[in-house]
Design a protein around this motif. Sequence first.
Motif, PDB file in Angstrom:
ATOM      1  N   ARG A 140      18.111  49.634  38.590  1.00  0.00           N
ATOM      2  CA  ARG A 140      18.463  48.916  39.606  1.00  0.00           C
ATOM      3  C   ARG A 140      18.417  48.019  40.205  1.00  0.00           C
ATOM      4  N   ARG A 141      19.312  47.170  39.921  1.00  0.00           N
ATOM      5  CA  ARG A 141      19.180  46.142  41.026  1.00  0.00           C
ATOM      6  C   ARG A 141      20.208  45.877  42.580  1.00  0.00           C
ATOM      7  N   GLU A 142      19.679  45.698  43.318  1.00  0.00           N
ATOM      8  CA  GLU A 142      20.918  44.944  44.728  1.00  0.00           C
ATOM      9  C   GLU A 142      19.820  43.714  45.336  1.00  0.00           C
ATOM     10  N   VAL A 143      21.037  43.249  45.587  1.00  0.00           N
ATOM     11  CA  VAL A 143      21.161  42.097  46.298  1.00  0.00           C
ATOM     12  C   VAL A 143      22.295  41.788  47.117  1.00  0.00           C
ATOM     13  N   TRP A 144      21.725  40.432  47.820  1.00  0.00           N
ATOM     14  CA  TRP A 144      22.637  40.764  49.301  1.00  0.00           C
ATOM     15  C   TRP A 144      22.524  38.713  49.414  1.00  0.00           C
ATOM     16  N   LEU A 145      23.348  38.314  49.544  1.00  0.00           N
ATOM     17  CA  LEU A 145      23.948  36.747  50.036  1.00  0.00           C
ATOM     18  C   LEU A 145      24.205  36.901  51.269  1.00  0.00           C
ATOM     19  N   ALA A 146      23.200  36.348  51.515  1.00  0.00           N
ATOM     20  CA  ALA A 146      23.751  35.276  53.204  1.00  0.00           C
ATOM     21  C   ALA A 146      24.274  34.069  53.165  1.00  0.00           C
ATOM     22  N   THR A 147      24.952  33.139  53.787  1.00  0.00           N
ATOM     23  CA  THR A 147      25.356  32.072  53.930  1.00  0.00           C
ATOM     24  C   THR A 147      25.257  31.243  55.555  1.00  0.00           C
ATOM     25  N   SER A 148      25.013  30.190  55.928  1.00  0.00           N
ATOM     26  CA  SER A 148      25.012  29.718  57.654  1.00  0.00           C
ATOM     27  C   SER A 148      26.416  29.540  57.922  1.00  0.00           C
ATOM     28  N   ASN A 149      27.498  29.864  56.900  1.00  0.00           N
ATOM     29  CA  ASN A 149      28.610  29.307  57.508  1.00  0.00           C
ATOM     30  C   ASN A 149      29.225  30.810  57.557  1.00  0.00           C
ATOM     31  N   GLY A 150      28.588  31.866  57.923  1.00  0.00           N
ATOM     32  CA  GLY A 150      29.073  33.273  58.158  1.00  0.00           C
ATOM     33  C   GLY A 150      29.284  34.769  57.171  1.00  0.00           C
ATOM     34  N   PHE A 151      28.526  33.844  55.781  1.00  0.00           N
ATOM     35  CA  PHE A 151      29.025  35.132  54.537  1.00  0.00           C
ATOM     36  C   PHE A 151      27.670  35.975  54.977  1.00  0.00           C
ATOM     37  N   SER A 152      27.901  37.036  54.540  1.00  0.00           N
ATOM     38  CA  SER A 152      27.075  38.250  54.550  1.00  0.00           C
ATOM     39  C   SER A 152      26.842  39.796  54.515  1.00  0.00           C
ATOM     40  N   GLY A 153      27.025  39.931  52.549  1.00  0.00           N
ATOM     41  CA  GLY A 153      27.145  40.870  52.010  1.00  0.00           C
ATOM     42  C   GLY A 153      26.627  41.247  50.399  1.00  0.00           C
ATOM     43  N   GLY A 154      26.790  42.363  50.199  1.00  0.00           N
ATOM     44  CA  GLY A 154      25.483  42.578  49.209  1.00  0.00           C
ATOM     45  C   GLY A 154      26.038  44.016  48.849  1.00  0.00           C
ATOM     46  N   TYR A 155      25.591  44.711  47.023  1.00  0.00           N
ATOM     47  CA  TYR A 155      25.653  45.940  46.644  1.00  0.00           C
ATOM     48  C   TYR A 155      24.611  45.754  45.461  1.00  0.00           C
ATOM     49  N   GLY A 156      24.707  46.782  44.580  1.00  0.00           N
ATOM     50  CA  GLY A 156      23.901  47.248  43.566  1.00  0.00           C
ATOM     51  C   GLY A 156      24.759  47.373  42.503  1.00  0.00           C
ATOM     52  N   ARG A 157      23.788  47.489  41.173  1.00  0.00           N
ATOM     53  CA  ARG A 157      24.235  47.966  39.989  1.00  0.00           C
ATOM     54  C   ARG A 157      22.992  48.487  38.759  1.00  0.00           C
ATOM     55  N   SER A 158      23.547  49.071  38.319  1.00  0.00           N
ATOM     56  CA  SER A 158      22.745  50.068  37.242  1.00  0.00           C
ATOM     57  C   SER A 158      22.367  49.713  35.676  1.00  0.00           C
ATOM     58  N   THR A 159      21.789  49.414  35.061  1.00  0.00           N
ATOM     59  CA  THR A 159      22.451  50.167  32.913  1.00  0.00           C
ATOM     60  C   THR A 159      21.435  50.620  32.311  1.00  0.00           C
ATOM     61  N   HIS A 160      21.700  51.813  32.391  1.00  0.00           N
ATOM     62  CA  HIS A 160      21.383  52.544  30.996  1.00  0.00           C
ATOM     63  C   HIS A 160      21.599  52.473  29.884  1.00  0.00           C
ATOM     64  N   VAL A 161      20.861  51.982  29.152  1.00  0.00           N
ATOM     65  CA  VAL A 161      20.228  51.705  27.602  1.00  0.00           C
ATOM     66  C   VAL A 161      19.737  52.116  26.718  1.00  0.00           C
ATOM     67  N   ILE A 162      20.508  52.661  25.358  1.00  0.00           N
ATOM     68  CA  ILE A 162      19.718  53.317  24.535  1.00  0.00           C
ATOM     69  C   ILE A 162      19.113  52.508  23.325  1.00  0.00           C
ATOM     70  N   SER A 163      18.358  52.429  22.417  1.00  0.00           N
ATOM     71  CA  SER A 163      18.153  51.746  20.982  1.00  0.00           C
ATOM     72  C   SER A 163      17.698  51.885  20.693  1.00  0.00           C
ATOM     73  N   ALA A 164      17.843  52.044  18.836  1.00  0.00           N
ATOM     74  CA  ALA A 164      17.190  51.729  18.129  1.00  0.00           C
ATOM     75  C   ALA A 164      16.651  50.510  16.410  1.00  0.00           C
ATOM     76  N   VAL A 165      15.922  50.820  15.778  1.00  0.00           N
ATOM     77  CA  VAL A 165      15.722  49.732  14.992  1.00  0.00           C
ATOM     78  C   VAL A 165      15.419  50.672  13.559  1.00  0.00           C
ATOM     79  N   ALA A 166      15.953  50.438  13.009  1.00  0.00           N
ATOM     80  CA  ALA A 166      15.359  51.565  11.709  1.00  0.00           C
ATOM     81  C   ALA A 166      15.530  50.543  10.040  1.00  0.00           C
ATOM     82  N   ILE A 167      14.496  51.077   9.510  1.00  0.00           N
ATOM     83  CA  ILE A 167      14.425  50.000   8.117  1.00  0.00           C
ATOM     84  C   ILE A 167      14.230  51.129   6.914  1.00  0.00           C
ATOM     85  N   THR A 168      14.750  50.503   5.835  1.00  0.00           N
ATOM     86  CA  THR A 168      15.021  50.672   4.595  1.00  0.00           C
ATOM     87  C   THR A 168      13.921  50.507   3.456  1.00  0.00           C
TER      88      THR A 168
END
Length: 454
Positions: free
Chosen positions: A163-191
């Motif tokens: 999970r990642r939350e970011v916030w951006l602010a600038t000296s010209n008047g912007f201030s905003g942010g949001y979060g993002r999540s990621t779920h992962v499943i993986s497998a590596v098989a050998i024969t």
Amino acid sequence: MSSDANTPANLQMLAETMIAAARRAGADQADALTVRGQSVSIDMRNRTLEHAERAEGVEIGLRVLIGGRQACVSTSEHSPATIADMAERAVAMAKEAPVDDTLGLADPDQLASMREATSLQIADDRPDPQPDHLQQLALRAEAAALDQPGITQVESANAAFSRREVWLATSNGFSGGYGRSTHVISAVAITGEGLGMERDYAAESRIWADDLPEPEEIGRLAARRTLERAGSRKPPTGAFPILYDRRVAASLIGHLLSAVNGAAVARGSSWLRDALGTAVLPKGMDLVEDPHRLRYPSSRPFDAEGLATAKRSIVADGILQGWTLDLATGRKLGMDSTASAARGISSPPSPSISNVILTPGGQSRDQLIADMGRGLVVTSMLGSSINGTTGDYSRGAAGFWVENGQIAYPVNECTIAGNLRDMLMTLIAANDALPWRGSEVPSLLVEGMTVAGA
């Protein structure tokens, strides 16, 4: 790390505190980025825990601009004294930097009005999964792979969450942010064993856990792909059609996206630098960027300079419509930003792409294989030699050899080569693109590439 920094409100406070410190230190303009990240990753092997990792932290970054000069600084410490010191250090660094008159923040009337991302659904609102739950997911993927006859071992089975939350602010008047999540499943098989060993993998990633396939499905797919690789050998050498399987087809479109990046165009180092308004894909083929796709991995309401993102056409009916631009590269090229700026904690903005969709074709992958007659299906690649200026292309590849319109045997240890400009103009798309990817690209048939095998 102080617990104060763990909420969006305090990420905002940190960003805005950095802006104020930069102005006090003498910056003409400044923008600040605060990022809170947390992740858990579990690896299973032989039905036992192989590796477990947990990370969490807050990082802050500041960019200052003074008279066409810029400097970036970052730290994981965020006390008031540290912020004051980094602002003074950034201003001192900027004063020694070379002048670039294209640098500068957006005009206030360019800034996005949407300053959060709830409507995009890019953060899972359910409780974060616990390590024991992730371990069970990985065990289930591993067990499903091992249940397939011919699989000798599972190199790793992984389940992870971030999970990642970011916030951006600038000296010209912007201030905003949001979060993002990621779920992962993986497998590596050998024969197989020894020199006859083959491996392959399957992996799926989603914003929301509810959108993930079952881990058994991922384990079985890794096993099937691995078993199909058994007995691989080198293909013949010559000029043949090549079908890029949907697992790797997005890499071809990625080369096009790199070539239309404004930074490369402004440097004169793009093989498409003179192609604006001309055909770069076959007629009828569109390439669209859509940063507002619900639950998609690269969706975002605004870019790293506070500009509102929007759906746009990169290629329409095969014709290149425009470059990918941030403010600075847009000014260099005499164009408006496409709200494509991205940046890290310690780096300035640069142009970047979010979700892209390529027009699908009307045939299935199997139909394209039947039509190609004799050639190569590429399912994995390694290494690359890409000339960004000329588009000359060479990559190591593995996959399957096709004879009489049917897959004959698996192949490895071969090289494929061509020129990207020519390759892209011969594309025939299948209809098998998968959802949930940042690049929604189907299998792609390319005519007349060189294969170097046996």
